[in-house]
Design a protein around this motif. Structure first.
Motif, PDB file in Angstrom:
ATOM      1  N   GLN A  93       0.823  -1.209   0.000  1.00 57.30           N
ATOM      2  CA  GLN A  93       0.000   0.000   0.000  1.00 57.30           C
ATOM      3  C   GLN A  93       0.856   1.257   0.000  1.00 57.30           C
ATOM      4  O   GLN A  93       0.552   2.232  -0.695  1.00 57.30           O
ATOM      5  N   ASP A 111       1.470   4.160  -3.230  1.00 56.69           N
ATOM      6  CA  ASP A 111       0.952   5.509  -2.998  1.00 56.69           C
ATOM      7  C   ASP A 111       1.560   6.500  -3.979  1.00 56.69           C
ATOM      8  O   ASP A 111       2.773   6.718  -3.991  1.00 56.69           O
ATOM      9  N   GLU A 155      -1.847   3.191   7.183  1.00 54.34           N
ATOM     10  CA  GLU A 155      -1.668   1.759   7.415  1.00 54.34           C
ATOM     11  C   GLU A 155      -1.455   1.436   8.890  1.00 54.34           C
ATOM     12  O   GLU A 155      -1.710   0.303   9.317  1.00 54.34           O
TER      13      GLU A 155
END
Length: 335
Positions: free
Chosen positions: A38, A42, A226
């Motif tokens: 993740q 980005d 996260e």
């Protein structure tokens, strides 16, 4: 024996992608693959900001007794947070307790980030804060909303002092997080479909704001998202973001020092190491360029790229020239 803290996860994600990497690691490491994937994916480059003092100390992870103060020592600095008092109805004053956990940290990160972005200690709330919390994966309603309201009240009422080694203490003698605001008020659900709304703005304490403006530390918003539910990992990520990019050579940190800074909520010393290792793995997964080794004596920190790339500055600020200047100073010397 030395081992790199989950550096292999980053390589697996880069070489094979998220899905294949998940299939190649043990089940307990799949969440680390997800975090790393993740952050690497980005493209927005949005940024968060925190004060240097919070990189070296931190709030408690768990709730304390309402009348208990919190004290945390870090390298050359000590944080003291004292609970505030409130009056309910016609009864006597009551302690409300110090802020704790991941929710309190996320609220503070929003306030600090907005203050530095705008160059003002008056921070707008309302829709802006709801949108930021939504980006962090925090639902406005239900139990999460209740937890946010509680932590906001604790932040608004507590007092804090940072004691820096070799510096005068008087500047923090009346310090707090906020000077006014940071409360909820009730409206009907028809008002913007929100029954509980923030006040329009909050004013940060002047001493805290001046210290934040002089010593900001840039963080990656994707990493904060996260780790939004992992207070111990948030603290470690923020610490690594502060330390690694300024190192000139590999630097050891002994377990005793790590225990002093991060071990306040783990109870018995024997429970510190396994909990710390788990939290550190998530923090490093959210900081893919971090180079950290675990040894018998402690951690070995290696010089690493900042988690915030230089290209981020211009796309994250409402006043990019100001933010570039502030962050450039921070990256050059965060102390």
């Amino acid at each position: 024996m030395q081992r790199e803290v989950d550096g292999g996860v980053r390589q697996l994600v880069l070489l094979h992608g998220r899905d294949k990497a998940r299939a190649m690691v043990e089940p307990e490491k799949r969440s680390l693959v997800d975090i790393t994937a993740q952050v690497l994916a980005d493209d927005d480059g949005k940024m968060g900001i925190t004060y240097t003092g919070f990189c070296l100390t931190g709030l408690p992870h768990k709730r304390l007794a309402d009348d208990a103060a919190w004290e945390k020592a870090g390298y050359r600095v000590r944080l003291l947070v004292e609970p505030g008092r409130i009056i309910r109805g016609k009864g006597p004053t009551q302690h409300i307790g110090v802020p704790y956990g991941a929710r309190a940290r996320m609220i503070l990160l929003y306030l600090q980030t907005q203050a530095v972005r705008t160059g003002s200690r008056e921070v707008e709330l309302g829709r802006s804060m709801r949108e930021w919390l939504a980006r962090m994966g925090l639902s406005w309603g239900g139990e999460t909303g209740k937890a946010l309201r509680e932590q906001a009240s604790r932040i608004a009422h507590c007092s804090l002092k940072f004691f820096w080694e070799g510096e005068a203490e008087d500047g923090w003698s009346k310090g707090g997080f906020v000077r006014s605001g940071l409360r909820f008020h009730r409206r009907t659900p028809s008002d913007d479909q929100q029954a509980d709304l923030w006040e329009d703005r909050v004013v940060l304490d002047e001493v805290f704001y001046d210290s934040l403006r002089q010593h900001p530390v840039p963080l990656r918003e994707a990493a904060l998202r996260e780790l939004a539910a992992k207070s111990a990992s948030l603290d470690l990520y923020i610490w690594l973001a502060y330390r690694l990019h300024t190192l000139q050579k590999p630097t050891p940190v002994r377990w005793a020092a790590l225990m002093q800074q991060f071990g306040g909520n783990y109870g018995r010393p024997s429970s510190f190491r396994p909990n710390f290792d788990k939290a550190l793995a998530s923090a490093v997964a959210a900081y893919p360029d971090a180079r950290v080794e675990s040894t018998e004596e402690g951690l070995l920190l290696h010089p690493s790229r900042s988690p915030v790339a230089a290209r981020v500055y211009a796309v994250t600020a409402s006043k990019p020239h100001r933010l570039r200047r502030v962050i450039s100073r921070s990256l050059a010397s965060p102390v």
